[in-house]
Design an enzyme around this catalytic site. Structure first.
Site, PDB file in Angstrom:
ATOM      1  N   GLU A 309      -6.621 -16.266  11.994  1.00 16.48           N
ATOM      2  CA  GLU A 309      -6.734 -15.939  13.433  1.00 16.48           C
ATOM      3  C   GLU A 309      -5.544 -16.472  14.213  1.00 16.48           C
ATOM      4  OE1 GLU A 309     -10.076 -18.248  14.655  1.00 16.48           O
ATOM      5  OE2 GLU A 309     -11.540 -16.883  13.835  1.00 16.48           O
ATOM      6  N   ARG A 312      -0.544 -17.793  18.814  1.00 13.54           N
ATOM      7  CA  ARG A 312       0.784 -18.224  19.247  1.00 13.54           C
ATOM      8  C   ARG A 312       1.897 -17.725  18.332  1.00 13.54           C
ATOM      9  NH1 ARG A 312       1.501 -23.120  21.979  1.00 13.54           N
ATOM     10  NH2 ARG A 312      -0.498 -23.755  21.089  1.00 13.54           N
ATOM     11  N   ARG A 348       2.019 -24.544  30.805  1.00 11.39           N
ATOM     12  CA  ARG A 348       2.139 -25.370  29.594  1.00 11.39           C
ATOM     13  C   ARG A 348       2.930 -26.664  29.791  1.00 11.39           C
ATOM     14  NH1 ARG A 348       3.926 -24.406  25.239  1.00 11.39           N
ATOM     15  NH2 ARG A 348       2.182 -25.259  24.102  1.00 11.39           N
ATOM     16  N   TYR A 352       0.598 -29.748  28.966  1.00 10.65           N
ATOM     17  CA  TYR A 352       0.754 -30.340  27.625  1.00 10.65           C
ATOM     18  C   TYR A 352       2.112 -31.011  27.442  1.00 10.65           C
ATOM     19  CZ  TYR A 352      -2.587 -26.462  26.979  1.00 10.65           C
ATOM     20  OH  TYR A 352      -3.604 -25.546  27.116  1.00 10.65           O
ATOM     21  N   CYS A 380       3.192 -27.735  45.109  1.00  5.48           N
ATOM     22  CA  CYS A 380       3.137 -29.089  45.685  1.00  5.48           C
ATOM     23  C   CYS A 380       2.525 -30.104  44.745  1.00  5.48           C
ATOM     24  CB  CYS A 380       2.354 -29.027  46.985  1.00  5.48           C
ATOM     25  SG  CYS A 380       3.069 -27.820  48.081  1.00  5.48           S
ATOM     26  N   GLU A 381       3.068 -30.209  43.549  1.00  2.23           N
ATOM     27  CA  GLU A 381       2.646 -31.228  42.602  1.00  2.23           C
ATOM     28  C   GLU A 381       3.865 -31.646  41.808  1.00  2.23           C
ATOM     29  OE1 GLU A 381      -0.846 -30.927  40.370  1.00  2.23           O
ATOM     30  OE2 GLU A 381      -1.762 -29.420  41.656  1.00  2.23           O
ATOM     31  N   TYR A 409      -0.073 -18.018  25.684  1.00  2.00           N
ATOM     32  CA  TYR A 409      -0.615 -18.997  26.628  1.00  2.00           C
ATOM     33  C   TYR A 409       0.266 -19.121  27.874  1.00  2.00           C
ATOM     34  CZ  TYR A 409      -3.206 -19.828  22.379  1.00  2.00           C
ATOM     35  OH  TYR A 409      -3.963 -19.633  21.248  1.00  2.00           O
TER      36      TYR A 409
HETATM   37  N1  LLP Z   1      -9.011 -19.400  16.633  1.00  2.00           N
HETATM   38  C1  LLP Z   1      -9.696 -20.231  17.444  1.00  2.00           C
HETATM   39  C2  LLP Z   1     -11.115 -20.478  17.191  1.00  2.00           C
HETATM   40  C3  LLP Z   1      -9.025 -20.873  18.512  1.00  2.00           C
HETATM   41  O1  LLP Z   1      -9.695 -21.698  19.296  1.00  2.00           O
HETATM   42  C4  LLP Z   1      -7.644 -20.617  18.718  1.00  2.00           C
HETATM   43  C5  LLP Z   1      -6.922 -21.265  19.828  1.00  2.00           C
HETATM   44  C6  LLP Z   1      -6.995 -19.726  17.861  1.00  2.00           C
HETATM   45  C7  LLP Z   1      -7.699 -19.147  16.817  1.00  2.00           C
HETATM   46  C8  LLP Z   1      -5.545 -19.379  18.016  1.00  2.00           C
HETATM   47  O2  LLP Z   1      -4.727 -20.494  17.893  1.00  2.00           O
HETATM   48  P1  LLP Z   1      -3.123 -20.297  17.824  1.00  2.00           P
HETATM   49  O3  LLP Z   1      -2.812 -19.550  16.560  1.00  2.00           O
HETATM   50  O4  LLP Z   1      -2.708 -19.549  19.007  1.00  2.00           O
HETATM   51  O5  LLP Z   1      -2.610 -21.691  17.825  1.00  2.00           O
HETATM   52  N2  LLP Z   1      -3.359 -23.224  25.630  1.00  2.00           N
HETATM   53  C9  LLP Z   1      -2.855 -23.999  24.517  1.00  2.00           C
HETATM   54  C10 LLP Z   1      -3.353 -23.483  23.201  1.00  2.00           C
HETATM   55  C11 LLP Z   1      -4.873 -23.400  23.105  1.00  2.00           C
HETATM   56  C12 LLP Z   1      -5.390 -22.856  21.792  1.00  2.00           C
HETATM   57  C13 LLP Z   1      -6.856 -22.623  21.834  1.00  2.00           C
HETATM   58  N3  LLP Z   1      -7.452 -22.080  20.647  1.00  2.00           N
HETATM   59  C14 LLP Z   1      -1.334 -24.027  24.589  1.00  2.00           C
HETATM   60  O6  LLP Z   1      -0.752 -23.441  25.501  1.00  2.00           O
HETATM   61  O7  LLP Z   1      -0.687 -24.677  23.756  1.00  2.00           O
END
Ligand code: LLP
Length: 455
Positions: A309, A312, A348, A352, A380-381, A409
């Site tokens: 899954e 990113r 981001r 983070y 304003c932060e 994201y």
């Molecule tokens: N599967 C599940 C159950 C997840 O919760 C996520 C991401 C993914 C797959 C996909 O993950 P990826 O391959 O994209 O790493 N907003 C944060 C990232 C949050 C990820 C949440 N879950 C950022 O900007 O770094």
């Protein structure tokens, strides 16, 4: 003056820089571009994406604006699919990373399924043409209405994250006369080595079923009305750069598969989650081949239908956020470059402490000698800072920059904080580009608001 700068620039672009990836220095503009094949810098047209000058998109749409490369999405999808080929693993694109219909359509056309975490994402995936049986529904707090929707639309799999959710789903499915094909998402208690806010597989995190309870719950699930357990799921976090945590998690899940089968349960499928990281700073990142190797070494011999899954990895590098310089202020010795993009667009860095590369759209700007600057937004932060002490060339008001690796994201996490409308978006392919989202009209911000007549 200009030709000299450009000559130096192009020399810098092509000079070998063997040590840059391993030292702690920031990558140069030339190195950032060289590592992203859909980007290139041209003397006259400036920064281009797949043959389209990004300045042209910024002229037409204004800034801030997101731009995504359809070609880079396809190339990345095919690279990932190629690495997973020998395993027969299916890709379920994590819609949360970028849920634009045009993005979903690109992946749907490549044959991707979808990983969704809300009723909204579920409907988006279906609207983009992803077949319901290729949709998996994850998430720690699916509502009764969302579970009902998933059953009505007959999606492929629901990843259950707790005993409580299992009972709720059983009641709903039985009441509808449907059977839910489920996987149990297990929390393997593994440290993913990523930012704490996006680590999801440690025992103390809210996600998944405690490892030690998984066998008993799976066996109970098999006896519940409306429930058909098909296998297990795991997702240990996001922006994971090394393969070791994956191996550790998958090895624990393989152990569970053996235990469950020994207990007489049938386990057909394993959802290996997402999380594959990207080199925002050009740092080395685990490759799809390394991920495939970890899956093969741990789960390979177990005759499982495998699913990954990723979000990113597929879309992060393919997108940029275009911004213009509003003004440059000097304060207490710091050069503040104030952009018209802000944390409400791309959160981001504020959320983070994420590092995103920045490249001027003009080749002339890009070639000028760099010096430290804080690149900030107008919100304003103090947290509305894209980069602190970043080595950046002189940037005058109206100069434009691309904030890199904003495809994942980015737009999906935007807000309208400070009454800033959602930015426009474009997609490029083979030298052409199209608007895929108009800038939100400012009136839309209050269009749904009602002022009671007693105010
Ligand atoms: N599967 C599940 C159950 C997840 O919760 C996520 C991401 C993914 C797959 C996909 O993950 P990826 O391959 O994209 O790493 N907003 C944060 C990232 C949050 C990820 C949440 N879950 C950022 O900007 O770094």
């Amino acid at each position: 003056m200009v030709p000299l700068d450009l000559t130096l620039y192009s020399l810098a672009m092509h000079a070998p820089q063997p040590d840059r990836l391993t030292d702690t220095a920031e990558p140069t503009i030339a190195e950032l571009i060289a590592a992203r094949p859909h980007l290139s810098m041209h003397a006259m047209d400036g920064l281009m994406m797949d043959g389209v000058p990004l300045a042209r998109v910024a002229d037409a749409l204004g800034t801030p604006a997101w731009v995504y490369s359809a070609g880079a999405m396809r190339a990345r999808y095919r690279a990932l699919a190629g690495a997973l080929d020998g395993l027969g693993a299916h890709i379920h694109y994590a819609v949360k990373a970028n849920d634009h219909l045009a993005v979903l359509r690109v992946f749907a056309a490549e044959g991707a399924g979808a990983d969704v975490v809300s009723g909204g994402e579920l409907l988006r995936a279906l609207a983009a043409g992803i077949a319901p049986e290729r949709v998996v529904f994850s998430g720690v707090g699916k509502s009764a209405a969302e579970l009902r929707l998933a059953l009505e639309r007959q999606i492929g799999q629901i990843n259950v994250e707790s005993a409580e959710e299992l009972d709720m789903l059983s009641g709903i499915a039985a009441g509808m006369g449907r059977t839910a094909r489920i996987a149990l998402r297990v929390n393997p208690d593994v440290e993913a080595g990523t930012h704490a806010k996006i680590s999801t597989g440690r025992a103390r995190d809210k996600f998944g079923i405690p490892y030690r309870e998984a066998v008993a719950l799976y066996s109970r699930a098999a006896g519940l009305p409306g429930i058909a357990p098909a296998g297990l799921a795991v997702h240990i976090g996001s922006q994971i750069l090394s393969v070791a945590p994956y191996r550790a998690a998958f090895a624990r899940l393989a152990e569970l598969v053996r235990d469950l089968r020994a207990a007489g349960q049938s386990v057909d499928t394993m959802d290996c989650g997402g999380g594959l990281g990207i080199g925002y700073r050009n740092e080395p990142a685990a490759s799809p081949a390394a991920l495939a190797g970890a899956i093969r070494a741990t789960l390979g011999g177990l005759d499982l239908k495998l699913v990954v899954e990723p979000g990113r990895w597929l879309v992060g590098p393919v997108g940029v956020l275009l911004a213009s310089v509003v003004l440059v202020k000097r304060s207490e010795g710091t050069r503040f470059v104030v952009l018209d993009a802000a944390m409400n667009d791309l959160v981001r860095p504020a959320m983070y402490e994420a590092w995103h590369g920045m490249v001027p759209l003009s080749a002339v700007d890009a070639a000028r000698p760099a010096s430290p600057a804080d690149i900030v937004g107008p919100v304003c932060e103090t947290g509305d800072t894209f980069a602190r002490d970043r080595s950046a060339p002189p940037l005058a008001p109206h100069a434009r920059v691309a904030i890199l690796d904003a495809g994942a994201y980015g737009a999906v996490m935007s807000s309208t904080y400070n009454a800033r409308p959602l930015a426009a978006a474009a997609m490029v392919a083979d030298g052409e580009w199209a608007t895929i989202r108009a800038r939100q009209p400012v009136e839309a911000l209050w269009a749904g608001e009602h002022v009671p007549n007693w105010v």
